[in-house]
Design a protein around this motif. Structure first.
Motif, mmCIF file in Angstrom:
data_model
loop_
_atom_site.group_PDB
_atom_site.id
_atom_site.type_symbol
_atom_site.label_atom_id
_atom_site.label_comp_id
_atom_site.label_asym_id
_atom_site.label_seq_id
_atom_site.Cartn_x
_atom_site.Cartn_y
_atom_site.Cartn_z
ATOM 1 N N GLU A 97 37.615 33.619 70.311
ATOM 2 C CA GLU A 97 38.134 33.431 71.200
ATOM 3 C C GLU A 97 37.092 33.549 72.321
ATOM 4 O OE1 GLU A 97 40.592 37.598 70.672
ATOM 5 O OE2 GLU A 97 40.856 37.022 68.740
ATOM 6 N N ILE A 98 37.665 33.200 73.486
ATOM 7 C CA ILE A 98 36.773 33.424 74.833
ATOM 8 C C ILE A 98 36.704 34.195 75.355
ATOM 9 C CG2 ILE A 98 36.653 30.633 74.562
ATOM 10 C CD1 ILE A 98 38.962 31.070 76.979
ATOM 11 N N GLY A 99 36.561 34.713 76.746
ATOM 12 C CA GLY A 99 36.480 35.640 76.981
ATOM 13 C C GLY A 99 35.415 37.089 76.710
ATOM 14 N N LYS A 100 34.791 36.642 75.663
ATOM 15 C CA LYS A 100 33.951 38.069 74.791
ATOM 16 C C LYS A 100 32.608 37.383 74.643
ATOM 17 C CE LYS A 100 37.967 38.860 72.287
ATOM 18 N NZ LYS A 100 38.360 40.402 72.250
ATOM 19 N N ASP A 101 31.668 38.393 75.179
ATOM 20 C CA ASP A 101 30.120 38.926 74.225
ATOM 21 C C ASP A 101 30.282 38.691 73.294
ATOM 22 O OD1 ASP A 101 29.763 37.865 77.047
ATOM 23 O OD2 ASP A 101 28.736 39.126 77.402
ATOM 24 N N TYR A 102 29.151 38.533 71.748
ATOM 25 C CA TYR A 102 29.518 38.973 70.618
ATOM 26 C C TYR A 102 27.726 39.067 70.409
ATOM 27 C CZ TYR A 102 33.427 37.008 69.941
ATOM 28 O OH TYR A 102 34.636 36.113 70.313
ATOM 29 N N VAL A 103 27.157 39.941 69.963
ATOM 30 C CA VAL A 103 25.512 40.547 69.755
ATOM 31 C C VAL A 103 26.112 40.920 68.433
ATOM 32 C CG1 VAL A 103 23.967 42.046 69.993
ATOM 33 C CG2 VAL A 103 25.011 41.217 72.186
ATOM 34 N N ILE A 104 24.578 39.087 67.911
ATOM 35 C CA ILE A 104 24.646 38.862 66.283
ATOM 36 C C ILE A 104 23.633 40.165 66.308
ATOM 37 C CG2 ILE A 104 24.581 37.865 64.007
ATOM 38 C CD1 ILE A 104 26.862 36.778 67.449
ATOM 39 N N ILE A 105 23.163 40.891 65.624
ATOM 40 C CA ILE A 105 22.154 41.312 64.454
ATOM 41 C C ILE A 105 21.401 41.166 63.478
ATOM 42 C CG2 ILE A 105 20.655 43.669 64.529
ATOM 43 C CD1 ILE A 105 21.805 44.898 66.151
ATOM 44 N N ALA A 106 20.620 40.214 63.043
ATOM 45 C CA ALA A 106 20.545 40.394 61.847
ATOM 46 C C ALA A 106 19.780 41.700 61.104
ATOM 47 C CB ALA A 106 19.375 38.722 61.630
ATOM 48 N N ARG A 107 20.401 41.935 59.295
ATOM 49 C CA ARG A 107 19.416 42.432 58.591
ATOM 50 C C ARG A 107 19.083 41.879 57.419
ATOM 51 N NH1 ARG A 107 24.541 46.537 57.824
ATOM 52 N NH2 ARG A 107 24.097 47.829 59.694
ATOM 53 N N MET A 108 17.589 42.506 57.099
ATOM 54 C CA MET A 108 17.034 42.218 56.434
ATOM 55 C C MET A 108 17.190 41.435 54.949
ATOM 56 S SD MET A 108 13.470 42.044 55.389
ATOM 57 C CE MET A 108 12.827 42.565 55.103
ATOM 58 N N PRO A 109 18.449 40.893 54.244
ATOM 59 C CA PRO A 109 18.861 40.806 53.166
ATOM 60 C C PRO A 109 18.985 38.896 54.228
ATOM 61 C CG PRO A 109 20.231 42.489 53.332
ATOM 62 C CD PRO A 109 20.127 41.870 53.899
ATOM 63 N N VAL A 110 19.831 38.661 55.310
ATOM 64 C CA VAL A 110 19.722 37.189 55.455
ATOM 65 C C VAL A 110 17.989 36.802 55.479
ATOM 66 C CG1 VAL A 110 19.580 37.595 58.199
ATOM 67 C CG2 VAL A 110 20.958 36.120 57.040
ATOM 68 N N ALA A 111 17.495 37.167 54.990
ATOM 69 C CA ALA A 111 15.832 36.394 55.613
ATOM 70 C C ALA A 111 15.991 35.612 54.169
ATOM 71 C CB ALA A 111 14.795 37.474 55.647
ATOM 72 N N THR A 112 16.260 35.545 53.188
ATOM 73 C CA THR A 112 16.007 35.750 51.752
ATOM 74 C C THR A 112 17.521 34.021 51.395
ATOM 75 O OG1 THR A 112 17.113 36.888 51.001
ATOM 76 C CG2 THR A 112 14.757 36.525 51.175
ATOM 77 N N MET A 113 18.474 33.921 52.857
ATOM 78 C CA MET A 113 19.643 32.735 52.410
ATOM 79 C C MET A 113 19.319 32.131 52.775
ATOM 80 S SD MET A 113 22.134 35.705 53.779
ATOM 81 C CE MET A 113 24.047 35.913 52.426
ATOM 82 N N GLU A 114 20.358 30.859 51.941
ATOM 83 C CA GLU A 114 20.433 29.289 52.613
ATOM 84 C C GLU A 114 21.004 29.102 53.610
ATOM 85 O OE1 GLU A 114 18.537 27.061 51.383
ATOM 86 O OE2 GLU A 114 16.737 28.387 50.598
ATOM 87 N N TYR A 115 21.634 28.098 54.475
ATOM 88 C CA TYR A 115 22.097 28.246 54.912
ATOM 89 C C TYR A 115 24.053 28.395 55.151
ATOM 90 C CZ TYR A 115 25.533 25.997 58.466
ATOM 91 O OH TYR A 115 26.696 26.331 59.840
#
Length: 112
Positions: A76-94
């Motif tokens: 959806e347009i007309g929005k701001d999104y802020v994504i905070i990455a947490r620790m488990p994502v560091a070891t993940m593949e795409y």
């Protein structure tokens, strides 16, 4: 992703944190703020040094930007999104990171 589609300033991040709604899973926290006057969506990324060294943090940010790039027509347009990455994502593949981020996006009802 063009600069106008990014949230860079601290004040803009703080506004999304204060006035937006949040949805989370184990890998990501997503804040969403409605901006009806905006003709596009913007994303802000936050990847803490706790996640890892610069190489790891940059990879995580690339993954997140790539997911938004691939899904840009559904978001959806007309929005701001802020994504905070947490620790488990560091070891993940795409593919794993994409699946997790899409899960959070679906929970936040950002697809139209």
């Amino acid at each position: 992703m063009k600069k106008k589609y990014r949230i860079k300033k601290n004040e803009e991040f703080q506004e999304v944190f204060k006035r937006g709604t949040s949805v989370a899973n184990r890998q990501f926290v997503l804040y969403v703020l409605d901006k009806p006057e905006q003709l596009y969506f913007r994303i802000g990324l936050s990847v803490s040094k706790k996640i890892g060294k610069a190489v790891v943090r940059n990879r995580v940010k690339r993954y997140i930007r790539q997911v938004f790039h691939e899904e840009r027509d559904r978001i959806e347009i007309g929005k701001d999104y802020v994504i905070i990455a947490r620790m488990p994502v560091a070891t993940m593949e795409y593919e794993e990171a994409k699946k997790s981020l899409l899960h959070v996006l679906r929970r936040a009802n950002v697809f139209h």
